[in-house]
Design a protein around this motif. Structure first.
Motif, PDB file in Angstrom:
ATOM      1  N   LEU A  95       0.572  -1.269  -0.101  1.00  0.00           N
ATOM      2  CA  LEU A  95      -0.369  -0.040  -0.003  1.00  0.00           C
ATOM      3  C   LEU A  95       1.020   0.612  -0.068  1.00  0.00           C
ATOM      4  CD1 LEU A  95      -2.947  -1.089   2.584  1.00  0.00           C
ATOM      5  CD2 LEU A  95      -2.996  -1.197   0.050  1.00  0.00           C
ATOM      6  N   PRO A  96       0.242   2.264  -0.648  1.00  0.00           N
ATOM      7  CA  PRO A  96       1.147   3.266  -1.108  1.00  0.00           C
ATOM      8  C   PRO A  96       0.361   4.323   0.675  1.00  0.00           C
ATOM      9  CG  PRO A  96      -1.536   4.097  -1.732  1.00  0.00           C
ATOM     10  CD  PRO A  96      -0.970   2.478  -1.133  1.00  0.00           C
ATOM     11  N   VAL A  97       1.596   4.079   1.513  1.00  0.00           N
ATOM     12  CA  VAL A  97       1.738   4.666   3.040  1.00  0.00           C
ATOM     13  C   VAL A  97       2.817   5.029   3.909  1.00  0.00           C
ATOM     14  CG1 VAL A  97       0.626   4.091   5.521  1.00  0.00           C
ATOM     15  CG2 VAL A  97      -0.682   3.670   3.956  1.00  0.00           C
ATOM     16  N   ASP A  98       3.231   5.670   4.188  1.00  0.00           N
ATOM     17  CA  ASP A  98       4.863   6.103   4.456  1.00  0.00           C
ATOM     18  C   ASP A  98       4.174   5.535   6.392  1.00  0.00           C
ATOM     19  OD1 ASP A  98       5.966   7.124   2.088  1.00  0.00           O
ATOM     20  OD2 ASP A  98       5.228   9.196   2.269  1.00  0.00           O
ATOM     21  N   ILE A  99       5.314   4.749   6.644  1.00  0.00           N
ATOM     22  CA  ILE A  99       4.909   4.479   7.740  1.00  0.00           C
ATOM     23  C   ILE A  99       6.195   5.369   8.522  1.00  0.00           C
ATOM     24  CG2 ILE A  99       5.987   2.613   9.385  1.00  0.00           C
ATOM     25  CD1 ILE A  99       5.239   0.657   6.993  1.00  0.00           C
ATOM     26  N   VAL A 100       6.485   6.839   9.428  1.00  0.00           N
ATOM     27  CA  VAL A 100       7.023   7.124  10.207  1.00  0.00           C
ATOM     28  C   VAL A 100       6.999   6.234  11.756  1.00  0.00           C
ATOM     29  CG1 VAL A 100       6.914   9.227   8.392  1.00  0.00           C
ATOM     30  CG2 VAL A 100       5.214   8.824   9.960  1.00  0.00           C
ATOM     31  N   GLU A 101       7.631   7.620  11.988  1.00  0.00           N
ATOM     32  CA  GLU A 101       7.712   7.779  13.856  1.00  0.00           C
ATOM     33  C   GLU A 101       6.621   9.260  14.202  1.00  0.00           C
ATOM     34  OE1 GLU A 101      10.870   8.271  15.802  1.00  0.00           O
ATOM     35  OE2 GLU A 101      12.570   6.582  15.216  1.00  0.00           O
ATOM     36  N   PRO A 102       6.008   9.066  15.324  1.00  0.00           N
ATOM     37  CA  PRO A 102       4.916   9.689  15.035  1.00  0.00           C
ATOM     38  C   PRO A 102       5.549  11.628  15.112  1.00  0.00           C
ATOM     39  CG  PRO A 102       4.193   8.398  17.192  1.00  0.00           C
ATOM     40  CD  PRO A 102       6.379   8.385  16.621  1.00  0.00           C
TER      41      PRO A 102
END
Length: 146
Positions: free
Chosen positions: A39-46
């Motif tokens: 999926l086109p989702v960036d996984i980042v820290e809050p």
């Protein structure tokens, strides 16, 4: 002569962000779905430190994961996020095609929440809070059967 513009392909654009911490079992669930489906989702820290006052003020639920949509809407709770992503991107199917398959998937998630997470929570807590190696080993020993 008309001016050529580059073709914009929507599915290559990252249009959602998942606020995540890597030792959260709930965020891990969502990351697994994102990876499996591509999926086109960036996984980042809050953007704020977890459990800080600033984090709690910015995010009503006060915990991760949080999915931020392209319009700024925020979704919390792993089950809610996963159902949303499943509806938005139904293939490949992860919940099951029949009512019974979907019920069994729900049962597995509920069982995990009720039993596994409760047992593993001390380990996750030890990993989230700076602790000595001895404290982490003591926690592992406490939750590991002999």
């Amino acid at each position: 002569m008309s001016k050529l513009r580059p073709l914009k392909v929507k599915w290559q654009r990252r249009f959602m962000q998942l606020y995540n911490v890597f030792n959260s079992p709930y965020a891990t669930r969502v990351r697994m779905q994102i990876a499996h489906k591509g999926l086109p989702v960036d996984i980042v820290e809050p953007p704020e430190t977890l459990r800080s006052d600033a984090f709690k003020q910015r995010f009503v639920m006060g915990k991760v994961p949080i999915l931020v949509l392209d319009d700024g809407t925020e979704l919390a709770e792993s089950g809610v996020i996963m159902r949303y992503l499943e509806e938005l991107f139904p293939r490949p199917d992860m919940l099951g095609q029949s009512a019974l398959e979907r019920a069994n998937t729900g049962l597995l998630c509920s069982w995990s929440d009720a039993h596994m997470t409760r047992v593993l929570f001390p380990l996750f807590k030890a990993l989230m809070v700076p602790a000595s190696d001895a404290e982490v080993k003591a926690t592992l020993h406490a939750i590991t059967p002999d």
